[in-house]
Structure formats: structure tokens, C-alpha cells
Motif scaffolding. Structure first.
Motif, PDB file in Angstrom:
ATOM      1  N   PRO A   9       0.825  -1.212   0.000  1.00 56.91           N
ATOM      2  CA  PRO A   9       0.000   0.000   0.000  1.00 56.91           C
ATOM      3  C   PRO A   9       0.861   1.265   0.000  1.00 56.91           C
ATOM      4  O   PRO A   9       1.780   1.399   0.819  1.00 56.91           O
ATOM      5  N   ARG A  10       0.546   2.174  -0.902  1.00 56.98           N
ATOM      6  CA  ARG A  10       1.246   3.456  -0.985  1.00 56.98           C
ATOM      7  C   ARG A  10       0.235   4.553  -1.299  1.00 56.98           C
ATOM      8  O   ARG A  10      -0.812   4.275  -1.895  1.00 56.98           O
ATOM      9  N   PRO A  11       0.544   5.794  -0.922  1.00 56.36           N
ATOM     10  CA  PRO A  11      -0.384   6.876  -1.234  1.00 56.36           C
ATOM     11  C   PRO A  11      -0.360   7.213  -2.721  1.00 56.36           C
ATOM     12  O   PRO A  11       0.678   7.028  -3.373  1.00 56.36           O
ATOM     13  N   PRO A  12      -1.497   7.685  -3.274  1.00 52.37           N
ATOM     14  CA  PRO A  12      -2.797   7.857  -2.605  1.00 52.37           C
ATOM     15  C   PRO A  12      -3.536   6.528  -2.494  1.00 52.37           C
ATOM     16  O   PRO A  12      -3.667   5.814  -3.478  1.00 52.37           O
ATOM     17  N   LEU A  13      -3.999   6.222  -1.296  1.00 53.49           N
ATOM     18  CA  LEU A  13      -4.628   4.938  -1.014  1.00 53.49           C
ATOM     19  C   LEU A  13      -6.113   5.149  -0.729  1.00 53.49           C
ATOM     20  O   LEU A  13      -6.482   5.983   0.091  1.00 53.49           O
ATOM     21  N   LYS A  14      -6.969   4.385  -1.391  1.00 56.23           N
ATOM     22  CA  LYS A  14      -8.398   4.415  -1.089  1.00 56.23           C
ATOM     23  C   LYS A  14      -8.653   3.605   0.183  1.00 56.23           C
ATOM     24  O   LYS A  14      -8.191   2.471   0.298  1.00 56.23           O
ATOM     25  N   VAL A  15      -9.385   4.205   1.115  1.00 56.98           N
ATOM     26  CA  VAL A  15      -9.627   3.536   2.394  1.00 56.98           C
ATOM     27  C   VAL A  15     -10.945   2.769   2.355  1.00 56.98           C
ATOM     28  O   VAL A  15     -11.846   3.057   1.556  1.00 56.98           O
ATOM     29  N   ALA A  16     -11.054   1.771   3.220  1.00 54.12           N
ATOM     30  CA  ALA A  16     -12.301   1.028   3.369  1.00 54.12           C
ATOM     31  C   ALA A  16     -13.349   1.947   3.999  1.00 54.12           C
ATOM     32  O   ALA A  16     -13.023   2.839   4.797  1.00 54.12           O
ATOM     33  N   LEU A  17     -14.619   1.720   3.656  1.00 52.87           N
ATOM     34  CA  LEU A  17     -15.702   2.602   4.095  1.00 52.87           C
ATOM     35  C   LEU A  17     -16.778   1.805   4.823  1.00 52.87           C
ATOM     36  O   LEU A  17     -16.785   0.573   4.809  1.00 52.87           O
ATOM     37  N   ALA A  18     -17.707   2.546   5.453  1.00 49.63           N
ATOM     38  CA  ALA A  18     -18.774   1.909   6.225  1.00 49.63           C
ATOM     39  C   ALA A  18     -20.132   2.417   5.767  1.00 49.63           C
ATOM     40  O   ALA A  18     -20.295   3.588   5.438  1.00 49.63           O
ATOM     41  N   GLU A  19     -21.107   1.523   5.775  1.00 51.18           N
ATOM     42  CA  GLU A  19     -22.493   1.856   5.436  1.00 51.18           C
ATOM     43  C   GLU A  19     -23.280   2.073   6.723  1.00 51.18           C
ATOM     44  O   GLU A  19     -23.149   1.301   7.680  1.00 51.18           O
ATOM     45  N   SER A  20     -24.118   3.108   6.758  1.00 48.27           N
ATOM     46  CA  SER A  20     -24.921   3.395   7.948  1.00 48.27           C
ATOM     47  C   SER A  20     -26.041   2.377   8.111  1.00 48.27           C
ATOM     48  O   SER A  20     -26.667   1.958   7.131  1.00 48.27           O
ATOM     49  N   VAL A  21     -26.271   1.976   9.362  1.00 41.25           N
ATOM     50  CA  VAL A  21     -27.385   1.081   9.696  1.00 41.25           C
ATOM     51  C   VAL A  21     -28.170   1.712  10.839  1.00 41.25           C
ATOM     52  O   VAL A  21     -27.670   2.592  11.555  1.00 41.25           O
ATOM     53  N   ASN A  22     -29.413   1.243  11.030  1.00 44.06           N
ATOM     54  CA  ASN A  22     -30.290   1.825  12.038  1.00 44.06           C
ATOM     55  C   ASN A  22     -30.395   0.988  13.311  1.00 44.06           C
ATOM     56  O   ASN A  22     -31.047   1.405  14.265  1.00 44.06           O
ATOM     57  N   ALA A  23     -29.769  -0.179  13.313  1.00 43.69           N
ATOM     58  CA  ALA A  23     -29.800  -1.041  14.502  1.00 43.69           C
ATOM     59  C   ALA A  23     -28.491  -1.799  14.570  1.00 43.69           C
ATOM     60  O   ALA A  23     -27.828  -2.028  13.556  1.00 43.69           O
ATOM     61  N   LEU A  24     -28.122  -2.204  15.783  1.00 45.57           N
ATOM     62  CA  LEU A  24     -26.876  -2.933  15.971  1.00 45.57           C
ATOM     63  C   LEU A  24     -26.999  -4.322  15.357  1.00 45.57           C
ATOM     64  O   LEU A  24     -27.887  -5.094  15.728  1.00 45.57           O
ATOM     65  N   PRO A  25     -26.135  -4.660  14.397  1.00 45.22           N
ATOM     66  CA  PRO A  25     -26.240  -5.972  13.744  1.00 45.22           C
ATOM     67  C   PRO A  25     -26.046  -7.117  14.727  1.00 45.22           C
ATOM     68  O   PRO A  25     -25.309  -7.011  15.698  1.00 45.22           O
ATOM     69  N   ARG A  26     -26.723  -8.222  14.452  1.00 48.00           N
ATOM     70  CA  ARG A  26     -26.601  -9.445  15.243  1.00 48.00           C
ATOM     71  C   ARG A  26     -25.946 -10.531  14.389  1.00 48.00           C
ATOM     72  O   ARG A  26     -25.935 -10.458  13.177  1.00 48.00           O
ATOM     73  N   GLY A  27     -25.426 -11.529  15.039  1.00 42.63           N
ATOM     74  CA  GLY A  27     -24.879 -12.661  14.320  1.00 42.63           C
ATOM     75  C   GLY A  27     -23.502 -13.030  14.833  1.00 42.63           C
ATOM     76  O   GLY A  27     -22.865 -12.289  15.591  1.00 42.63           O
ATOM     77  N   ALA A  28     -23.053 -14.187  14.415  1.00 41.20           N
ATOM     78  CA  ALA A  28     -21.735 -14.662  14.829  1.00 41.20           C
ATOM     79  C   ALA A  28     -20.652 -14.005  13.981  1.00 41.20           C
ATOM     80  O   ALA A  28     -20.890 -13.544  12.867  1.00 41.20           O
TER      81      ALA A  28
ATOM     82  N   PRO B  52     -10.134   0.468  20.863  1.00 42.45           N
ATOM     83  CA  PRO B  52     -10.724  -0.674  21.568  1.00 42.45           C
ATOM     84  C   PRO B  52     -11.604  -1.501  20.629  1.00 42.45           C
ATOM     85  O   PRO B  52     -12.188  -0.978  19.674  1.00 42.45           O
ATOM     86  N   MET B  53     -11.706  -2.803  20.893  1.00 42.35           N
ATOM     87  CA  MET B  53     -12.544  -3.702  20.101  1.00 42.35           C
ATOM     88  C   MET B  53     -13.105  -4.770  21.019  1.00 42.35           C
ATOM     89  O   MET B  53     -12.439  -5.198  21.963  1.00 42.35           O
ATOM     90  N   THR B  54     -14.343  -5.182  20.752  1.00 46.43           N
ATOM     91  CA  THR B  54     -14.941  -6.272  21.509  1.00 46.43           C
ATOM     92  C   THR B  54     -15.697  -7.200  20.571  1.00 46.43           C
ATOM     93  O   THR B  54     -16.214  -6.772  19.535  1.00 46.43           O
ATOM     94  N   LEU B  55     -15.753  -8.476  20.957  1.00 47.54           N
ATOM     95  CA  LEU B  55     -16.569  -9.459  20.255  1.00 47.54           C
ATOM     96  C   LEU B  55     -17.882  -9.711  20.985  1.00 47.54           C
ATOM     97  O   LEU B  55     -18.735 -10.459  20.499  1.00 47.54           O
ATOM     98  N   ASP B  56     -18.034  -9.053  22.138  1.00 50.64           N
ATOM     99  CA  ASP B  56     -19.197  -9.250  23.011  1.00 50.64           C
ATOM    100  C   ASP B  56     -20.259  -8.199  22.666  1.00 50.64           C
ATOM    101  O   ASP B  56     -20.055  -7.006  22.887  1.00 50.64           O
ATOM    102  N   ARG B  57     -21.389  -8.648  22.142  1.00 52.97           N
ATOM    103  CA  ARG B  57     -22.428  -7.707  21.737  1.00 52.97           C
ATOM    104  C   ARG B  57     -22.958  -6.903  22.922  1.00 52.97           C
ATOM    105  O   ARG B  57     -23.262  -5.714  22.797  1.00 52.97           O
ATOM    106  N   ALA B  58     -23.077  -7.538  24.095  1.00 48.62           N
ATOM    107  CA  ALA B  58     -23.566  -6.825  25.276  1.00 48.62           C
ATOM    108  C   ALA B  58     -22.601  -5.708  25.670  1.00 48.62           C
ATOM    109  O   ALA B  58     -23.026  -4.611  26.046  1.00 48.62           O
ATOM    110  N   GLU B  59     -21.297  -5.980  25.581  1.00 49.79           N
ATOM    111  CA  GLU B  59     -20.326  -4.937  25.885  1.00 49.79           C
ATOM    112  C   GLU B  59     -20.423  -3.810  24.855  1.00 49.79           C
ATOM    113  O   GLU B  59     -20.331  -2.630  25.208  1.00 49.79           O
ATOM    114  N   ALA B  60     -20.618  -4.159  23.590  1.00 46.77           N
ATOM    115  CA  ALA B  60     -20.772  -3.146  22.551  1.00 46.77           C
ATOM    116  C   ALA B  60     -21.992  -2.273  22.810  1.00 46.77           C
ATOM    117  O   ALA B  60     -21.953  -1.047  22.614  1.00 46.77           O
ATOM    118  N   GLU B  61     -23.084  -2.886  23.268  1.00 48.92           N
ATOM    119  CA  GLU B  61     -24.279  -2.116  23.599  1.00 48.92           C
ATOM    120  C   GLU B  61     -23.990  -1.143  24.735  1.00 48.92           C
ATOM    121  O   GLU B  61     -24.483  -0.004  24.741  1.00 48.92           O
TER     122      GLU B  61
END
Length: 301
Positions: free
Chosen positions: A4-23, A154-163
Motif C-alpha cells: 500500500p502506498r499513497p494515494p490509497l483508497k480507504v475502506a468505508l462503512a455503510e450506515s445502519v439503524n440497529a446494531l447488527p446481530r450474528g456470529a 478498543p474492540m470487543t466481540l461481546d455484543r452486550a459490551e458493545a451495547e
């Protein structure tokens, strides 16, 4: 895949209205600052904004801290400035807009922090094809011992902690969460991540206006996580009067060009950094930025 070298396109995020569930999901706090990629390559440091612009000179404190990274390292993350225990987006914008001559003094007055949330290269190896889970482990190994101002988010895999984060962190200016799949590769320019915010409104840094100084038609703003100026929709009459008073004495001699929805590129008058507007982003065929209210600036010098 090349390193990776500049100029580098960065990864992006899509807005959601609720916290996603799933493994297989990971949750990170969403900091409202300036997106920045740090390149520690060939014995030097380069700092790149989301737009691809090189901003190394504006952040001498972060450039110095990045010299601690092993050569061949590329990080993706967010720059924030902490004031009175909260993140301050207007202060980040003031840092980002600093001239090389002014940058060292601002770095002392408004020191920046870097929340690293991805490792794109290590020891000259491109890590983007790896799963996020593996990149995260290597990110912590590379940055975890450095400490402020450069540290892993910080990062968590625990949905309750994320909430819990989602409910408590707005008190310090963190307005949401970013959700990633553990098996995801890093794809620049693609909205594979998801983001959940508390509100539909955003704090945006005012960088200019269109129309007459005595009654501006629209504001030109920079949104969190981006550094590309956008033109708001025309303001209501009451807001135009407030904007005229708030921006009086802050008009600079510079100008610029920004994109206005439905009009294309338009010229605008630039203003000194420090003014913040609360804006709402609505989407029809195109994203429309509407000014909801103006925030009187605090003294940042």
C-alpha cells in the motif's frame, strides 16, 4: 498485490439503524475525527487524509510518534483531539487546516491522538488480503506497547459490551460503533463495514460559505471521517442571519471550490477554522447536507 502506498483508497462503512446481530462480528467505537493513513516506509513517515491528500506537515506530533513504528508499516485510523475529557471535532479541523508554520504551535496547544483500527502492511508485507481477525491481532502486537498518542482502538466481540459502549461513550464525544466481520478482507473504496450512530445529525467543521458575507446562502462544511468540503442546502432565513454574525471577522482571503448537490462545483469564500455546525444528512438520489444549527466557537488558541 503491491505494498500500500499513497494515494490509497480507504475502506468505508455503510450506515445502519440497529446494531447488527450474528456470529463473527467485531465492534469498535466510532470516533468523529479525521481519517488518516500512516505510512512508515523507506525510513520516512507520510500521513494521508481520506481524500488522498498528504497532511504530514499539519501533524508534526503524529509524524514524530509514527517514527516508533517498524519500517514497512501502514496503519489506517482516526485522528482526534481531546479537550476537557471529550473529543473536539472543531479542534481536529483546526489542526488539519494548519499551515506548516503554524502547525508546531497548534500541536503543542491541541495535541492530536491517533486511534489505529487497521493494519494494512507489516514488515513490508501487504496484509489487506488477510481476514480482519488476523489483521487485528497483528495491529495490537505492533501498536499495543507504544501508548499515546498512537494506540489501537478498543474492540470487543461481546455484543452486550458493545451495547454498553453505545450507551455510555457519547458522554466523551464518541457517537457510535463500527461493526466488522472477523473474516473480512480490507477493500479500499468499498462500504463493507457498518456504522451505527446515535443520531442522524453530525458535527461538521465550517470551512466556508456561498453568497454574500452579510447573508450567506449555504455553508461549506467538512464532515467527520472525511476532509472533502461539501456545500449544504440553502439555509433557512434565521440561520443565514446567525451565520453572518458568527462568521464575521473570520473570512480569510482564500477561496475554494466544493461540490453542491444538483449544481456541481461552486466557488466559495473560506473562513478560519473553529466554527462548527450541526448538520443532517438526507439521502434521495444524492446525499443532501442540511444545516440544523450553528455552534458558537470556543477559543482554541
Amino acid at each position: 498485490m503491491t505494498l500500500p502506498r499513497p494515494p490509497l483508497k480507504v475502506a468505508l462503512a455503510e450506515s445502519v439503524n440497529a446494531l447488527p446481530r450474528g456470529a463473527g462480528l467485531a465492534y469498535e467505537p466510532k470516533f468523529d475525527g479525521h481519517r488518516m493513513v500512516i505510512f512508515r516506509l523507506g525510513g520516512e513517515v507520510l500521513l494521508q487524509a481520506r481524500s488522498g491528500r498528504i497532511v504530514t506537515a499539519a501533524f508534526p506530533d503524529l509524524a514524530a510518534a509514527a517514527l516508533q513504528l517498524p519500517d514497512g508499516t501502514v496503519l489506517d485510523g482516526e485522528v482526534v483531539v481531546w479537550r476537557d475529557g471529550r473529543t473536539d471535532f472543531a479542534a481536529v479541523q483546526k489542526r488539519a487546516a494548519a499551515t506548516p508554520g503554524r502547525a508546531p504551535a497548534l500541536a503543542r496547544a491541541l495535541p492530536a491522538s491517533y486511534a489505529a483500527f487497521d493494519l494494512l502492511a507489516e514488515a513490508g508485507q501487504d496484509l489487506r488480503p488477510l481476514a480482519y481477525e488476523k489483521r487485528r491481532a497483528r495491529l495490537v502486537a505492533v501498536t499495543g506497547s507504544l501508548g499515546p498518542p498512537l494506540q489501537p482502538v478498543p474492540m470487543t466481540l461481546d455484543r452486550a459490551e458493545a451495547e454498553g459502549w453505545y450507551e455510555s461513550l457519547p458522554a466523551i464525544g464518541v457517537e457510535g460503533l463500527v461493526i466488522k466481520r472477523l473474516d473480512q478482507t480490507y477493500r479500499g473504496g468499498v462500504r463493507l463495514w457498518r456504522k451505527l450512530r446515535h443520531t442522524r445529525t453530525h458535527d461538521a467543521a465550517v470551512v466556508g460559505f456561498t453568497g454574500a458575507p452579510a447573508r450567506p446562502t449555504a455553508l461549506v462544511v467538512v464532515l467527520p471521517d472525511d476532509d472533502t468540503p461539501v456545500v449544504s442546502s440553502p439555509m433557512q432565513p434565521g440561520l443565514r442571519g446567525q451565520a453572518a454574525g458568527l462568521l464575521a471577522g473570520r473570512v480569510s482571503g482564500a477561496g475554494g471550490v466544493a461540490v453542491a448537490t444538483g449544481l456541481g462545483e461552486v466557488a466559495y469564500r473560506a473562513v478560519e477554522p473553529g466554527v462548527t455546525a450541526e448538520v443532517e444528512l438526507g439521502t434521495t438520489r444524492h446525499t443532501v447536507t442540511t444545516v440544523v444549527r450553528l455552534r458558537f466557537p470556543e477559543e482554541l488558541d
